[in-house]
Structure formats: structure tokens, C-alpha cells
Motif scaffolding. Structure first.
Motif, PDB file in Angstrom:
ATOM      1  N   GLU A 173      -2.790  19.214  13.976  1.00  0.00           N
ATOM      2  CA  GLU A 173      -3.354  17.958  13.502  1.00  0.00           C
ATOM      3  C   GLU A 173      -2.446  17.325  12.455  1.00  0.00           C
ATOM      4  O   GLU A 173      -2.080  17.969  11.465  1.00  0.00           O
ATOM      5  N   TYR A 174      -2.114  16.064  12.679  1.00  0.00           N
ATOM      6  CA  TYR A 174      -1.277  15.312  11.751  1.00  0.00           C
ATOM      7  C   TYR A 174      -2.155  14.316  10.994  1.00  0.00           C
ATOM      8  O   TYR A 174      -3.035  13.673  11.576  1.00  0.00           O
ATOM      9  N   ARG A 175      -1.879  14.193   9.704  1.00  0.00           N
ATOM     10  CA  ARG A 175      -2.698  13.359   8.824  1.00  0.00           C
ATOM     11  C   ARG A 175      -1.914  12.126   8.381  1.00  0.00           C
ATOM     12  O   ARG A 175      -0.801  12.236   7.869  1.00  0.00           O
ATOM     13  N   PHE A 176      -2.520  10.953   8.586  1.00  0.00           N
ATOM     14  CA  PHE A 176      -1.920   9.671   8.210  1.00  0.00           C
ATOM     15  C   PHE A 176      -2.810   9.043   7.134  1.00  0.00           C
ATOM     16  O   PHE A 176      -3.966   8.700   7.409  1.00  0.00           O
ATOM     17  N   CYS A 177      -2.278   8.901   5.931  1.00  0.00           N
ATOM     18  CA  CYS A 177      -3.092   8.475   4.789  1.00  0.00           C
ATOM     19  C   CYS A 177      -2.579   7.159   4.207  1.00  0.00           C
ATOM     20  O   CYS A 177      -1.365   6.911   4.167  1.00  0.00           O
ATOM     21  N   PHE A 178      -3.545   6.349   3.730  1.00  0.00           N
ATOM     22  CA  PHE A 178      -3.257   5.122   2.995  1.00  0.00           C
ATOM     23  C   PHE A 178      -3.925   5.226   1.630  1.00  0.00           C
ATOM     24  O   PHE A 178      -5.091   5.606   1.532  1.00  0.00           O
ATOM     25  N   ASN A 179      -3.175   4.858   0.598  1.00  0.00           N
ATOM     26  CA  ASN A 179      -3.651   5.015  -0.778  1.00  0.00           C
ATOM     27  C   ASN A 179      -3.615   3.663  -1.480  1.00  0.00           C
ATOM     28  O   ASN A 179      -2.560   3.025  -1.564  1.00  0.00           O
ATOM     29  N   ASN A 180      -4.777   3.237  -1.975  1.00  0.00           N
ATOM     30  CA  ASN A 180      -4.881   1.974  -2.706  1.00  0.00           C
ATOM     31  C   ASN A 180      -5.390   2.210  -4.125  1.00  0.00           C
ATOM     32  O   ASN A 180      -6.031   1.336  -4.722  1.00  0.00           O
ATOM     33  N   VAL A 207       0.849  -1.182   0.000  1.00  0.00           N
ATOM     34  CA  VAL A 207       0.000   0.000   0.000  1.00  0.00           C
ATOM     35  C   VAL A 207       0.891   1.240   0.000  1.00  0.00           C
ATOM     36  O   VAL A 207       2.038   1.193   0.463  1.00  0.00           O
ATOM     37  N   ASP A 208       0.375   2.337  -0.535  1.00  0.00           N
ATOM     38  CA  ASP A 208       1.067   3.624  -0.465  1.00  0.00           C
ATOM     39  C   ASP A 208       0.634   4.354   0.807  1.00  0.00           C
ATOM     40  O   ASP A 208      -0.533   4.275   1.209  1.00  0.00           O
ATOM     41  N   TYR A 209       1.567   5.064   1.429  1.00  0.00           N
ATOM     42  CA  TYR A 209       1.246   5.769   2.669  1.00  0.00           C
ATOM     43  C   TYR A 209       1.922   7.129   2.682  1.00  0.00           C
ATOM     44  O   TYR A 209       2.892   7.374   1.950  1.00  0.00           O
ATOM     45  N   SER A 210       1.406   8.016   3.529  1.00  0.00           N
ATOM     46  CA  SER A 210       2.007   9.339   3.701  1.00  0.00           C
ATOM     47  C   SER A 210       1.586   9.896   5.054  1.00  0.00           C
ATOM     48  O   SER A 210       0.494   9.609   5.547  1.00  0.00           O
ATOM     49  N   VAL A 211       2.480  10.685   5.644  1.00  0.00           N
ATOM     50  CA  VAL A 211       2.215  11.384   6.902  1.00  0.00           C
ATOM     51  C   VAL A 211       2.474  12.866   6.656  1.00  0.00           C
ATOM     52  O   VAL A 211       3.572  13.249   6.240  1.00  0.00           O
ATOM     53  N   PRO A 234       0.875  19.633  10.303  1.00  0.00           N
ATOM     54  CA  PRO A 234      -0.129  20.710  10.311  1.00  0.00           C
ATOM     55  C   PRO A 234       0.103  21.760   9.232  1.00  0.00           C
ATOM     56  O   PRO A 234      -0.838  22.381   8.754  1.00  0.00           O
ATOM     57  N   ASN A 235       1.357  21.973   8.848  1.00  0.00           N
ATOM     58  CA  ASN A 235       1.673  22.977   7.824  1.00  0.00           C
ATOM     59  C   ASN A 235       1.746  22.371   6.431  1.00  0.00           C
ATOM     60  O   ASN A 235       2.394  22.932   5.537  1.00  0.00           O
ATOM     61  N   GLU A 236       1.092  21.204   6.243  1.00  0.00           N
ATOM     62  CA  GLU A 236       1.063  20.493   4.961  1.00  0.00           C
ATOM     63  C   GLU A 236       2.455  20.051   4.506  1.00  0.00           C
ATOM     64  O   GLU A 236       2.683  19.835   3.320  1.00  0.00           O
ATOM     65  N   LYS A 237       3.362  19.901   5.445  1.00  0.00           N
ATOM     66  CA  LYS A 237       4.694  19.396   5.132  1.00  0.00           C
ATOM     67  C   LYS A 237       4.690  17.878   5.235  1.00  0.00           C
ATOM     68  O   LYS A 237       4.259  17.310   6.239  1.00  0.00           O
ATOM     69  N   VAL A 238       5.179  17.221   4.183  1.00  0.00           N
ATOM     70  CA  VAL A 238       5.216  15.762   4.158  1.00  0.00           C
ATOM     71  C   VAL A 238       6.348  15.280   5.059  1.00  0.00           C
ATOM     72  O   VAL A 238       7.517  15.604   4.840  1.00  0.00           O
ATOM     73  N   ILE A 239       5.993  14.511   6.078  1.00  0.00           N
ATOM     74  CA  ILE A 239       6.980  13.998   7.027  1.00  0.00           C
ATOM     75  C   ILE A 239       7.474  12.621   6.602  1.00  0.00           C
ATOM     76  O   ILE A 239       8.674  12.342   6.612  1.00  0.00           O
ATOM     77  N   LEU A 240       6.550  11.750   6.216  1.00  0.00           N
ATOM     78  CA  LEU A 240       6.889  10.403   5.763  1.00  0.00           C
ATOM     79  C   LEU A 240       6.037  10.072   4.553  1.00  0.00           C
ATOM     80  O   LEU A 240       4.880  10.489   4.463  1.00  0.00           O
ATOM     81  N   ASP A 241       6.597   9.321   3.627  1.00  0.00           N
ATOM     82  CA  ASP A 241       5.815   8.802   2.513  1.00  0.00           C
ATOM     83  C   ASP A 241       6.530   7.606   1.914  1.00  0.00           C
ATOM     84  O   ASP A 241       7.739   7.435   2.068  1.00  0.00           O
ATOM     85  N   GLY A 242       5.761   6.764   1.254  1.00  0.00           N
ATOM     86  CA  GLY A 242       6.310   5.569   0.635  1.00  0.00           C
ATOM     87  C   GLY A 242       5.298   4.950  -0.304  1.00  0.00           C
ATOM     88  O   GLY A 242       4.095   5.211  -0.210  1.00  0.00           O
ATOM     89  N   THR A 243       5.785   4.149  -1.236  1.00  0.00           N
ATOM     90  CA  THR A 243       4.922   3.490  -2.211  1.00  0.00           C
ATOM     91  C   THR A 243       5.151   1.986  -2.171  1.00  0.00           C
ATOM     92  O   THR A 243       6.284   1.519  -2.021  1.00  0.00           O
ATOM     93  N   LYS A 244       4.051   1.253  -2.280  1.00  0.00           N
ATOM     94  CA  LYS A 244       4.066  -0.208  -2.351  1.00  0.00           C
ATOM     95  C   LYS A 244       4.862  -0.821  -1.197  1.00  0.00           C
ATOM     96  O   LYS A 244       5.732  -1.669  -1.397  1.00  0.00           O
ATOM     97  N   GLU A 245       4.544  -0.372   0.008  1.00  0.00           N
ATOM     98  CA  GLU A 245       5.193  -0.899   1.204  1.00  0.00           C
ATOM     99  C   GLU A 245       4.262  -1.892   1.890  1.00  0.00           C
ATOM    100  O   GLU A 245       3.053  -1.674   1.972  1.00  0.00           O
TER     101      GLU A 245
END
Length: 210
Positions: A92-99, A60-64, A67-78
Motif C-alpha cells: 500500500e502506497y500513501r499519498f498525502c496532502f498537508n495544509n 500545498v505540501d505533499y508526500s508519497v 509500504p516500508n515507510e520510505k518517502v518516495i516523493l515530497d515537496g512543500t508549497k507546490e
């Protein structure tokens, strides 16, 4: 008795304020889902763990995003990840999963988000105790904490391996069943075709004699 009281004081002092969320989410095909966690204190430790338990190629693809829309972590097909980072901003911190890469496969994602505020106070001085005793107890507590964290990570790892292996077994069983059905249909079809060919030859031979 004094040792027990000192140990209790150490446990109280080393206990950090931790709040977190552990969920299992079914991520549909072509779906992107985000989860949010609010950090109230600057410099807090944020732990983020996820593992794809079933579905597709277990990736799955993921990203963190902060609050300032700065990407802290991201990865693809992990397949899984275990991260700890320092929250430099309150918010507020956003943790997303992309399928969205999957057309049909649904993914079962097990994840955990924990925020820890490490406010460590000074150890109180007790009458009759030496700094060496305090240092030994402190090191023992830190070792116990590290061992518990290791056990927790191992449990998550073995749980993920078990779920993936079980998913592989179910997939293999389903393929064997489908292959058996196809093989049975082909055998019946071949038997019917052979009967038809034999009858055709015999009928042709009779017409030749007539």
C-alpha cells in the motif's frame, strides 16, 4: 484485411492493465489528508498528478510514502506536480496532502493516482507480413500513445489555469465590491460630518449675535 488484423493484435498487446483514481478534494485549513493505493505487482509504474485549483496562494505540501515507510516523493508549497515512479515493493502506497501551514484558507486539490502494469507480450508472426511492417505499426502506436499523453497533460494544465484565473477574477470582484461599500460608507459619514460642522458654526454665530 491482414493489416487490420495485425493492427488489432498490436493494440491488444500494447494495452496495459491500468487502474486509477481521479478525485477533487476540499482540503480544510490545518488539515492533513492521505489517500491510499495498493500495488499488486513489483515494478509497476505509478503515476501521480495533482494541482491546487483554488484557495490561498494555490500551494500545498505533499508526500508519497511506500509500504516500508520510505518517502518516495515530497515537496512543500507546490502548486502542481506530475510524477511517474516505479513501485519497487508490493503493498500500500500513501499519498498525502498537508495544509497545516494555512490558518484560514481552504484548498481545492484535483489529483489522480494511476497504477499501470506494463506486461508486453511478443508480437505473433503473421503469414505474409514482414518485420518491417510490424515495426512501422509498432512505432505508429507508440507515437499515438505519446500524443494522447501530451493532449491529456495539456488539458489538465489548461483546466488548472482556467480555475486559477477564475478564482483570481472572483477574488478581484469581491475586493472591488468591498471597496465600493467602504467608499460609500465613508462618503455618507463625511457628508454627515460636514452637515454637523456647518450647523455648529451657524449655531455659534447666532449665539454671538445674541
Amino acid at each position: 484485411m491482414r493489416t487490420i488484423l495485425l493492427l488489432s493484435s498490436l493494440l491488444a498487446l500494447f494495452t496495459s492493465t491500468v487502474y486509477g483514481t481521479a478525485l477533487t478534494y476540499k482540503l480544510g485549513a490545518n488539515e492533513k489528508s492521505c489517500f491510499f493505493s495498493y500495488v499488486e505487482q513489483k515494478g509497476a509504474k505509478v503515476a501521480f498528478y495533482f494541482a491546487v485549483q483554488s484557495g490561498g496562494s494555490f500551494d500545498v505540501d505533499y508526500s508519497v510514502v511506500g509500504p516500508n515507510e520510505k518517502v518516495i516523493l515530497d515537496g512543500t508549497k507546490e502548486r502542481q506536480g506530475d510524477f511517474v515512479f516505479t513501485a519497487n515493493d508490493v503493498g500500500e502506497y500513501r499519498f498525502c496532502f498537508n495544509n497545516e501551514m494555512s490558518t484560514f484558507a481552504e484548498k481545492m486539490v484535483d489529483f489522480e493516482i494511476a497504477v499501470e502494469n506494463e506486461a508486453r507480450a511478443q508480437l505473433p508472426s503473421k503469414q505474409g507480413t514482414s518485420p518491417e511492417q510490424t515495426s512501422v505499426l509498432e512505432e505508429s502506436i507508440l507515437k499515438l500513445s505519446a500524443q494522447l499523453s501530451t493532449i491529456n497533460r495539456n488539458q489538465k494544465y489548461f483546466r488548472t489555469r482556467e480555475n486559477r484565473n477564475f478564482s483570481t477574477v472572483r477574488s478581484t470582484e469581491r475586493r472591488i465590491f468591498n471597496f465600493s461599500i467602504i467608499e460609500g460608507v465613508m462618503m455618507v459619514t463625511m457628508a454627515g460630518l460636514q452637515v454637523f460642522v456647518v450647523r455648529f458654526f451657524f449655531q455659534g454665530a447666532r449665539k454671538g449675535y445674541v
